[in-house]
Write an enzyme that holds these catalytic residues in place. Structure first.
Site, short mmCIF file in Angstrom:
data_model
loop_
_atom_site.label_atom_id
_atom_site.label_comp_id
_atom_site.label_asym_id
_atom_site.label_seq_id
_atom_site.Cartn_x
_atom_site.Cartn_y
_atom_site.Cartn_z
CD GLU A 1 -3.01 -2.39 7.75
OE1 GLU A 1 -1.91 -2.61 7.25
OE2 GLU A 1 -3.64 -1.34 7.54
CD GLU B 1 -2.48 5.73 6.87
OE1 GLU B 1 -2.50 5.71 5.63
OE2 GLU B 1 -1.53 5.26 7.54
N GLY C 1 3.06 -1.03 4.26
CA GLY C 1 3.04 0.39 3.87
C GLY C 1 4.44 0.86 3.51
N GLY C 2 5.10 1.52 4.47
CA GLY C 2 6.41 2.13 4.23
C GLY C 2 7.41 1.26 3.46
N GLY D 1 2.93 2.52 10.70
CA GLY D 1 3.86 3.62 10.48
C GLY D 1 4.65 4.03 11.72
CG HIS E 1 -5.63 2.06 5.58
ND1 HIS E 1 -5.14 3.07 6.37
CD2 HIS E 1 -4.62 1.18 5.40
CE1 HIS E 1 -3.87 2.80 6.65
NE2 HIS E 1 -3.54 1.67 6.08
CB SER F 1 5.77 -1.40 11.83
OG SER F 1 5.37 -0.07 12.09
CG ASN G 1 -1.67 1.25 1.45
OD1 ASN G 1 -1.80 2.06 0.53
ND2 ASN G 1 -2.19 1.44 2.65
CD1 TRP G 2 3.39 1.00 -2.95
CD2 TRP G 2 3.39 2.21 -4.84
NE1 TRP G 2 4.04 0.27 -3.91
CE2 TRP G 2 4.05 0.98 -5.08
CE3 TRP G 2 3.27 3.12 -5.89
CZ2 TRP G 2 4.60 0.67 -6.31
CZ3 TRP G 2 3.81 2.80 -7.13
CH2 TRP G 2 4.48 1.59 -7.34
CE LYS G 3 0.08 3.35 4.72
NZ LYS G 3 0.21 3.43 6.15
P1 PGA Z 1 3.17 0.52 7.54
O1 PGA Z 1 1.68 0.70 6.99
O2 PGA Z 1 3.71 -0.76 6.99
O3 PGA Z 1 3.92 1.73 7.03
O4 PGA Z 1 3.08 0.48 9.03
C1 PGA Z 1 0.81 -0.39 6.90
C2 PGA Z 1 -0.52 0.05 6.35
O5 PGA Z 1 -1.00 1.13 6.71
O6 PGA Z 1 -1.13 -0.66 5.52
#
Ligand code: PGA
Length: 253
Positions: free
Chosen positions: A166, A98, A233-234, A172, A96, A212, A8-10
């Site tokens: 999650e 966010e 994510g990251g 993050g 998600h 993470s 997930n590149w956000k």
């Molecule tokens: P992260 O994000 O790996 O940067 O913690 C995961 C996500 O939000 O899907």
């Protein structure tokens, strides 16, 4: 069963060029394993260039980060299910944290899931608690989040749903959940699905861990067959790191 490694590149990266570079950098790892379904989820404007970049390989699938529940019309700024399908994406993230933090209620999450199912998209449904309180309220929270998200979803629709556990405290932050916590919560998700549907239906649903995840910490999760892979994510923005996660997952599946 295949495991998933989903990136997930956000709201990253900042250019189509970099988006293509990331995909080129993970192709070899994705091709080298039949045990992992790799899914890349770029920001909406990069879906088309990303699709072009993966056109030469069957080992990477594409997803979108969000969708709107109406089919089309006067909805400025929205991306509809049909648009996502038309550009060649098969998956869509719903729920998600966010997006929940910026206004996606349980009701909206449910509407988005229904629209995605109707359009024959595969849903990656995210659930997760803010904190693990001593009284175990997070257990009730996850159960209610799942129940609300799945209102009106039929047992056969579960074939179109992957669930990602999650925990918000792990997203993050670098504070990855330990494997036993992730396993316990994934079992809770499956138990809740069994209660809402049936054991048979619940067993068909893949449940992932996200928060993470990186190349170093992913192996510990993979000792448990119940953990169906990762939503990353990251680390999904760094081709070498993401390739290592794919490789590790393939080796331990
Ligand atoms: P992260 O994000 O790996 O940067 O913690 C995961 C996500 O939000 O899907």
């Amino acid at each position: 069963m295949k495991r998933f490694v989903i990136g997930n590149w956000k709201a990253n990266p900042l250019s189509q060029k970099r988006a293509s570079t990331i995909i080129r950098g993970i192709k070899a790892a994705a091709k080298n394993t039949k045990k992992v379904q790799v899914v890349v989820i770029p920001p909406t404007p990069f879906l088309v260039p990303a699709k072009k970049e993966i056109a030469t390989t069957k080992s990477i699938l594409l997803g979108a980060q969000d969708l709107f529940w109406e089919e089309s019309g006067a909805f400025t700024g929205k991306t509809t299910p049909q648009m996502i399908k038309d550009v060649g994406a098969k998956y869509v993230i719903v729920g998600h944290s966010e997006l929940r933090a910026t206004g996606d209620t349980d009701d909206i999450v449910n509407k988005k899931i229904r629209a995605a199912i109707k359009a024959k998209l595969q849903v990656i449904l995210c659930v997760g608690e803010k904190k693990r309180d001593g009284e175990g309220n997070f257990i009730k929270f996850i159960r209610e989040q799942l129940q609300a998200a799945l209102v009106g979803i039929k047992p056969k629709d579960l074939e179109q749903i992957v669930i990602a556990y999650e925990p918000i405290w792990a997203i993050g932050t670098g504070k990855v959940a330990d494997e036993s916590t992730a396993l316990e919560m994934i079992l809770l998700v499956r138990h809740t699905l069994t209660q809402l549907y049936s054991r048979k239906s619940a067993e068909k649903v893949t449940v992932l861990y996200g928060g993470s995840v990186n190349a170093k910490n992913c192996s510990a999760f993979l000792t448990h067959p119940e953990i169906g892979g990762f939503l990353v994510g990251g680390a999904s923005l760094q081709p070498k790191e993401f390739s290592s996660i794919i490789y590790e997952t393939g080796q331990r599946t």
